[in-house]
Design an enzyme around this catalytic site. Structure first.
Site, PDB file in Angstrom:
ATOM      1  N   LYS A 172     -18.658  19.009   5.813  1.00 55.88           N
ATOM      2  CA  LYS A 172     -17.734  17.972   6.268  1.00 55.88           C
ATOM      3  C   LYS A 172     -17.916  16.752   5.378  1.00 55.88           C
ATOM      4  CE  LYS A 172     -17.068  19.112  11.139  1.00 55.88           C
ATOM      5  NZ  LYS A 172     -17.821  20.272  11.605  1.00 55.88           N
ATOM      6  N   LYS A 232     -13.915  27.259  20.200  1.00 60.54           N
ATOM      7  CA  LYS A 232     -14.815  26.246  20.723  1.00 60.54           C
ATOM      8  C   LYS A 232     -15.492  26.823  21.970  1.00 60.54           C
ATOM      9  CE  LYS A 232     -14.296  23.756  17.488  1.00 60.54           C
ATOM     10  NZ  LYS A 232     -15.447  23.433  16.637  1.00 60.54           N
ATOM     11  N   GLU A 255     -21.769  30.079  15.190  1.00 61.53           N
ATOM     12  CA  GLU A 255     -21.875  28.791  14.508  1.00 61.53           C
ATOM     13  C   GLU A 255     -22.600  27.760  15.366  1.00 61.53           C
ATOM     14  OE1 GLU A 255     -18.415  27.367  12.440  1.00 61.53           O
ATOM     15  OE2 GLU A 255     -18.983  25.274  12.720  1.00 61.53           O
ATOM     16  N   ASP A 260     -17.993  28.888  17.703  1.00 63.22           N
ATOM     17  CA  ASP A 260     -18.661  27.632  17.356  1.00 63.22           C
ATOM     18  C   ASP A 260     -19.099  26.925  18.627  1.00 63.22           C
ATOM     19  OD1 ASP A 260     -19.578  25.308  16.299  1.00 63.22           O
ATOM     20  OD2 ASP A 260     -17.667  24.646  15.436  1.00 63.22           O
TER      21      ASP A 260
HETATM   22 MG    MG Z   1     -18.486  23.529  13.649  1.00 58.97          MG
END
Ligand code: MG
Length: 367
Positions: free
Chosen positions: A265, A165, A218, A193
């Site tokens: 997702k 992250k 990402e 990401d």
């Molecule tokens: Mg992502």
């Protein structure tokens, strides 16, 4: 078969790590998940789950899921839960947009179809490919050293794919990517990401600074056009996530050569029916996928496992086992990670038996 009723339950899912932090200073400590039961006149009940990653991530939030389900459910009474195409048309006609509201209902109807036919959802979606499939581990945003330590620890649990992250201060993010890549071993996969957190110029700086690192970039920026500008600048493999909210964005992205991988997702696109449609299109076009959801517990993880396990291995970049991130298990039969890998149940439907003693009383009851 007809839908005779719908129940929804609210369940809190705390995190083993205490909190989950990503770009923009966002953090969640307890996930607010909604479990849906779709009842039928045949005595079969199907189960689904939707769990937004807090209101700051996508245009979706937990109370909104429940409000939307309460609004939509009465209009589904009498519908055939196994006619999934017709059911999705009915949901889309009754409520414009709000894909995450429809996701758990669609998921529950796949569970019903599987139970009625005696087949696992993975079988209905193309068949179980191999014994199991590889997961990624999300590494919550911390200092570069802490994130490198987390990766080393999760490596020992069998994970080989790590999603950092980032999306914070670009200089720190460059340090995060370099510090974590230093602890990887040959064959490991590293994804940075940003979760839309960088400006376009910051993203180009970071991508340039790590061009010698074996890392995927990402969703660097909020908009598709900004991401495309970064994509055209960098030589790193590129993943789009937040902007891929439906099949039209996949078609556009493929046309623009905007990505190599998408993050699919389930609730972001409206459920398993639409996620499978996108999955099949991506397989045909050669775009790899991380198959997952915004968050969730045992039922979301089961749904992910069926879609992921029925995806050809070379196009399954990775998947997520959210139920291993949280401290609460509320369904028997849910898939459990082993050595960084997961397998879908071979039982009919999703293969989960939710524990009503843990779910408590329904917060929505229709029919
Ligand atoms: Mg992502």
């Amino acid at each position: 078969m007809k839908i005779s009723g719908l129940r929804a339950y609210r369940i809190e899912l705390p995190l083993h790590e205490g909190s989950y932090k990503w770009s923009g200073g966002n953090a969640v400590t307890v996930f607010d998940s909604t479990v849906v039961a779709v009842d039928t006149d045949a005595g079969i009940t199907g189960w689904g789950e939707v769990c937004p990653l807090g209101p700051a991530y996508l245009p979706a939030y937990a109370a909104g899921a429940r409000t939307g389900i309460a609004e939509l459910a009465p209009q589904l009474l009498g519908a055939d839960p196994m006619a999934l195409g017709t059911l999705n048309e009915r949901m889309d006609a009754a409520m414009r947009g709000h894909p995450y509201v429809k996701s758990a209902i669609d998921m529950a109807c796949w569970d019903i179809l599987g139970k009625a036919s005696g087949l696992s959802v993975a079988t209905l979606m193309g068949g179980h490919v191999g014994d199991d499939f590889a997961l990624y581990r999300a590494i919550s945003q911390e200092s570069p050293e802490q994130m490198a330590a987390r990766i080393a620890a999760y490596r020992k649990e069998g994970y080989t794919k790590f999603q950092l992250k980032v999306g914070g201060d670009p200089n720190t993010d460059i340090d995060r990517i370099r510090a974590t890549s230093a602890v990887l071993e040959r064959g490991d996969v590293l994804i940075a990401d940003a979760n839309t957190g960088w400006t376009q110029h910051a993203a180009i700086r970071v991508a340039d600074a790590v061009r010698d690192v074996d890392v995927y970039i990402e969703q660097p920026c909020p908009t598709y056009d900004q991401c495309l500008a970064v994509r055209r600048h960098t030589n790193r493999p590129f993943v789009l996530d937040e902007v891929i909210d439906g099949i039209d964005m996949v078609v556009r992205g493929v046309g623009d050569r905007a990505m190599d991988v998408i993050n699919l997702k389930i609730s972001k696109v409206g459920g398993l029916t639409k996620a499978r449609q996108i999955r099949d299109l991506c397989v045909s076009l050669g775009i790899a996928m991380t198959i997952e959801d915004t968050w969730g517990g045992d039922i979301t993880t089961a749904a992910i496992s069926h879609l992921a396990h029925s995806t050809p291995t070379r196009y399954l970049f990775s998947a997520t086992d959210f139920n291993s991130y949280v401290t609460v298990s509320f369904a028997d039969g849910a898939p459990r990670r082993a050595q960084g890998r997961l397998a879908a149940s071979r039982e009919p439907g999703l293969g989960v038996k939710p524990r009503l003693d843990l779910l408590g009383q329904p917060v929505i009851k229709i029919g």
